[in-house]
Design an enzyme around this catalytic site. Structure first.
Site, PDB file in Angstrom:
ATOM      1  N   GLU A 422       0.836  -1.210   0.000  1.00  8.03           N
ATOM      2  CA  GLU A 422       0.000   0.000   0.000  1.00  8.03           C
ATOM      3  C   GLU A 422       0.867   1.255   0.000  1.00  8.03           C
ATOM      4  O   GLU A 422       0.712   2.147   0.847  1.00  8.03           O
ATOM      5  CB  GLU A 422      -0.970  -0.012   1.187  1.00  8.03           C
ATOM      6  CG  GLU A 422      -1.924  -1.181   1.124  1.00  8.03           C
ATOM      7  CD  GLU A 422      -3.043  -1.147   2.154  1.00  8.03           C
ATOM      8  OE1 GLU A 422      -3.028  -0.277   3.041  1.00  8.03           O
ATOM      9  OE2 GLU A 422      -3.952  -1.998   2.071  1.00  8.03           O
ATOM     10  N   GLU A 499      -4.123  -8.929  -0.143  1.00  4.01           N
ATOM     11  CA  GLU A 499      -4.626  -8.750   1.218  1.00  4.01           C
ATOM     12  C   GLU A 499      -6.149  -8.686   1.169  1.00  4.01           C
ATOM     13  O   GLU A 499      -6.714  -7.999   0.320  1.00  4.01           O
ATOM     14  CB  GLU A 499      -4.037  -7.467   1.818  1.00  4.01           C
ATOM     15  CG  GLU A 499      -4.142  -7.404   3.318  1.00  4.01           C
ATOM     16  CD  GLU A 499      -3.381  -6.206   3.884  1.00  4.01           C
ATOM     17  OE1 GLU A 499      -2.208  -5.992   3.523  1.00  4.01           O
ATOM     18  OE2 GLU A 499      -3.979  -5.475   4.681  1.00  4.01           O
TER      19      GLU A 499
HETATM   20  C1  GAL Z   1      -4.098  -2.849   5.488  1.00  7.37           C
HETATM   21  C2  GAL Z   1      -2.597  -2.843   5.735  1.00  7.37           C
HETATM   22  C3  GAL Z   1      -2.230  -3.801   6.846  1.00  7.37           C
HETATM   23  C4  GAL Z   1      -3.133  -3.598   8.021  1.00  7.37           C
HETATM   24  C5  GAL Z   1      -4.555  -3.792   7.591  1.00  7.37           C
HETATM   25  C6  GAL Z   1      -5.532  -3.685   8.738  1.00  7.37           C
HETATM   26  O1  GAL Z   1      -4.496  -1.780   4.729  1.00  7.37           O
HETATM   27  O2  GAL Z   1      -1.920  -3.205   4.584  1.00  7.37           O
HETATM   28  O3  GAL Z   1      -0.912  -3.576   7.227  1.00  7.37           O
HETATM   29  O4  GAL Z   1      -2.943  -2.324   8.507  1.00  7.37           O
HETATM   30  O5  GAL Z   1      -4.855  -2.805   6.640  1.00  7.37           O
HETATM   31  O6  GAL Z   1      -6.831  -3.747   8.281  1.00  7.37           O
END
Ligand code: GAL
Length: 807
Positions: A422, A499
């Site tokens: 991100e 993710e």
């Molecule tokens: C994402 C991020 C992760 C964590 C997650 C929590 O956007 O890449 O590191 O923060 O959110 O929801």
């Protein structure tokens, strides 16, 4: 006959000694974790040889000082960083080396220090390294004393400028340290690169690239021998070459042909070992052996992922580099336990969020069968927290990324390199330039693996990272309802969900639910508004998620149903310290895990197990202790069956079948004490039965260890589960108690936890409350064989103990 036997035994012994002497003269890699002294605080003179360290505390590495706490809202890491202290710390170790080391090149290798480490040997400054997750080495040779002379190594660690991380980072020399001694002609650090340029059914070509260092500074002839050994230790291929070494750095490339190669895969992680030996006039100068695996894989734009020629979905989770109550202090048994729990769930891949992992994680993934997305950065030049790596990126990214690739590129488990998570530069043109540079660095060191970045922007016109046209595969985080747009928007590209999810759960908490998913926080403005339960818990029905995420079921279904999605990495495998969205302090660890911080699976673990494995699953929840008349939502996850029937006290409450896109079945049941029973059936035949009974008063404590016998090596762990029981042995889920712990014998207690996200009791004390009837005690062996006994007691309950053998 007796004499003949003795003769052969002598020959065998002699060749063993000879061989180990040859090894000894070639290269020594010494575990350098013991005998350190630690001081919390700064002292500008602590690098000096004569410094008086009498008041310092003896420690064995890996060591994380932050995990000792205390928790406080005032800690500058904030609850994003686990509300634990940072600061400055010093480590010193005094050691001597034999005279035989005089002609050696001696280096110290740190697997990782969080962060801003500075190292001195005998008062000489060796260097500093800002990155808290990178491995680095310094050569010590010219400053060392041998024989009776003493050497002092000093390390200053600075983790005071916080927040510098969006999760708990720990502080200190939290990974292993090694002392490496080689001859002046030797294989360089991370100096081999094993690739498989050709695989066919009957044969594989194994290429070994070798970096040979020549510190004699004159040309010299050596013989390089490479040999491959199979799992049983049998040599299955060998080759050799005479070479003239000229420069300090010589590059060499050898091919070996391997017949009938066995393939490495997550389901059958077959490892070969390759030994590289350097000889001068028959004398062994160096010998370096490493594991490797033979496998092939590819991504397809329309049909996803293929491993060893067969379609396979990547079923991954994201993992931070911390281990619950142990903080970030690396421990092989702790990692192995995490992987064992994930393996049983059907997980086949790990994303190392958002930094290079410890070498032990990769070794274990090679051995246990996990694919690894090895990630480099959480930010580039644009920061996410005030003092994060963005400060160092400009100066250090080239070196850090290079060292990561060199160190990790021999692991068969590593299948993707990620240049960032991100990254904020995806929204401006600098993103294009940096992407091109980082991808070029990776490709110059390893062109065999795809390079990826975990992106959020799904509009190709606005994403300056994808505009670089440099990534091999596009990874997107979240937005699972937009997956179907991707093939149109990014024509011809291959995809993976880097993710997903970010659902929230506290183990054992069951609020009444609605049928829709609750977003919490609901939007970016609501982020810090406190609502919800006064005890900072979130219901464990899979119905609550952060607004950027979704439930586990929904995210998994989106990936399952999209053929072009090669797989996913769920956020997250385990709860981790820090980032306790959606709550403020005292919440101090995350709610995102499929498994809680103590390692207890939450209910949704069994949803994955029912979908990702062939293990028969029938998981029934919640517990069965409620106020009379409460309308309770009863859920079950199941597989390998057509239906589930629920009974309360023998009376059927109906048969349910999974419908459409729903991965569980449920009933609304007015509570009555007694026995809740679920039966799953296939073609009318019972597959599994699950029973939950209303528990009575707490009358006993039960103890069970994941390992009843551990190695007496001072490192191995046994995790003991403590559970509150009623007189019939039922788990009591609603009457938690404070438990006292004592270890006698040849071991020690190194951590306590119950998985509750807002528990402020120390992980390092001798007492801890249970949470929903359970907690965990982590026992570590000493370097003495014998018995370790864990004794537990709680007011009004019988004392109980468990014995673990240290062998
Ligand atoms: C994402 C991020 C992760 C964590 C997650 C929590 O956007 O890449 O590191 O923060 O959110 O929801």
């Amino acid at each position: 006959m007796k004499y003949l036997f003795r003769f052969f035994a002598f020959i065998l012994l002699f060749s063993f000694v000879k061989d180990s002497m040859a090894q000894l003269s070639a290269r020594q890699t010494l575990d350098f974790d013991e005998g350190w002294y630690f001081h919390k605080g700064d002292d500008t003179r602590a690098f000096e040889i004569a410094y008086n360290q009498n008041h310092w505390q003896p420690v064995t590495l890996p060591h994380d000082w932050s995990i000792y706490g205390p928790f406080s809202a005032a800690n500058p890491a904030t609850n994003l960083g686990g509300s634990l202290p940072g600061g400055i710390g010093w480590y010193r170790k005094t050691f001597s080396l034999p005279e035989t080391f005089k002609d050696k090149i001696v280096s110290i290798l740190f697997d990782g220090v969080y962060k801003n480490s500075e190292v001195w040997i005998n008062g000489h400054f060796l260097g500093m390294r800002p990155n808290g997750y990178i491995s680095f080495a310094y050569e010590l040779s010219k400053y060392l004393h041998f024989g009776k002379g003493k050497n002092v190594i000093a390390v200053r660690v600075e983790n005071s400028k916080q927040p510098n991380s969006r999760w708990y980072s720990g502080s200190g020399i939290n990974r292993n340290v090694w002392l490496i001694a080689t001859n002046k002609i030797a294989i360089g650090l991370w100096g081999t690169f094993t690739t498989i340029p050709k695989i066919s059914l009957g044969n594989a070509i194994v290429n070994q690239k070798i970096k040979l260092e020549n510190r004699i500074y004159s040309s010299t002839d050596v013989k390089v021998v490479c040999a491959i050994y199979d799992k049983t230790g049998r040599m299955v291929a060998t080759t050799e070459r005479e070479v003239e070494l000229k420069d300090t750095n010589n590059q060499l490339s050898l091919n070996l042909s391997l017949n009938q190669p066995k393939l490495w895969s997550p389901s059958n992680p077959y490892l070969y070992r390759i030994a590289t030996k350097i000889y001068k006039n028959k004398k062994l100068l160096d010998s370096y052996t490493q594991a490797f695996g033979i496998r092939s894989y590819r991504f397809d734009a329309s049909s996803g992922f293929y491993f060893n020629g067969k379609p396979m979905k990547i079923l991954g989770v994201c993992l931070h580099s911390s281990f619950g109550a142990l903080g970030t202090a690396v421990n092989k048994t702790a990692i192995e336990r995490e992987l064992r729990i994930l393996k049983a769930m059907g997980c086949n891949a790990i994303r190392t969020a958002h930094n290079p992992p410890s070498p032990e994680l990769l070794d274990l993934c090679d051995k246990m069968g996990f694919l690894v997305m090895d990630e480099a950065f959480d930010c580039w030049n644009k920061k996410k927290t005030k003092y994060d790596y963005s400060i160092d990126f400009k100066k250090w990214h080239r070196k850090d990324l290079t060292d990561q690739i060199l160190r990790d590129r021999n692991h068969p488990s590593v299948f993707l390199w990620s240049i960032g998570n991100e990254i904020r530069e995806q929204f401006d043109s600098s993103g294009t330039v940096i992407t091109k540079e980082l991808v070029a660095i990776v490709k110059s060191l390893d062109s065999t693996r795809p390079v990826i970045s975990a992106l959020t922007e799904m509009d190709p016109d606005k994403n300056f990272i994808t505009k670089a046209n440099a990534l091999d595969l596009l990874g997107f985080n979240y937005n699972s309802d937009k997956y179907s747009l991707l093939p149109q928007r990014f024509k011809g590209q291959k995809f993976i969900a880097t993710e997903t999810t970010s659902a929230l759960e506290t183990r054992g908490v069951y609020d009444r639910y609605s049928d829709s998913i609750t977003s919490w926080p609901a939007n970016s403005k609501e982020k810090y508004v406190l609502k919800g339960n006064p005890d900072f818990t979130v219901s464990a029905y899979d119905k609550v998620a952060a607004y950027w995420g979704t439930s586990h079921e929904k995210a998994w279904l989106a990936v399952k149903n999209a053929k072009y999605m090669s797989g996913l990495f769920v956020w997250s495998g385990f709860d981790y310290l820090g980032e306790p969205t959606p709550y403020p302090y005292p919440a101090r660890s995350s709610y995102f895990g499929i498994i809680d911080l103590a390692g207890f699976p939450k209910d949704v673990y069994y949803m994955y197990q029912s979908e990702w494995t062939n293990t028969p699953v029938l998981h029934l929840f919640p517990y069965w202790n409620w106020k009379k008349g409460t309308l309770v939502n009863v859920w079950a996850y199941y597989n390998q069956a057509d239906e589930v029937e629920l009974f309360l006290n023998g009376k059927s409450l109906g048969v349910r079948k999974k419908q459409g896109d729903c991965l569980h079945v449920s009933w609304q049941v007015p509570f009555e004490p007694g026995t809740l029973k679920a039966v799953s059936r296939k073609d009318g035949k019972v597959v599994l039965t699950k029973i939950i009974k209303t528990a009575g008063n707490v009358e006993d404590i039960s103890l069970s260890a994941d390992k009843n016998s551990i190695k007496a090596d001072g490192k191995s762990l046994s995790y003991v589960t403590i559970q509150l029981r009623d007189k019939n042995g039922n788990l009591v889920p609603d009457d938690d108690r404070l438990i006292n712990f004592k270890v006698v014998g040849n071991g020690k207690l190194i951590g306590l936890d119950n998985g509750y996200q807002a528990d402020l009791e120390s992980f390092k004390g001798v007492k801890h409350r249970t949470w929903k009837g359970k907690c965990i005690a982590i026992i570590q062996s000493e370097k003495r064989k014998g018995k370790i006994v864990l004794e537990v007691s709680a007011e009004g309950l019988p004392k109980r103990s468990i014995k673990i053998d240290a062998e």
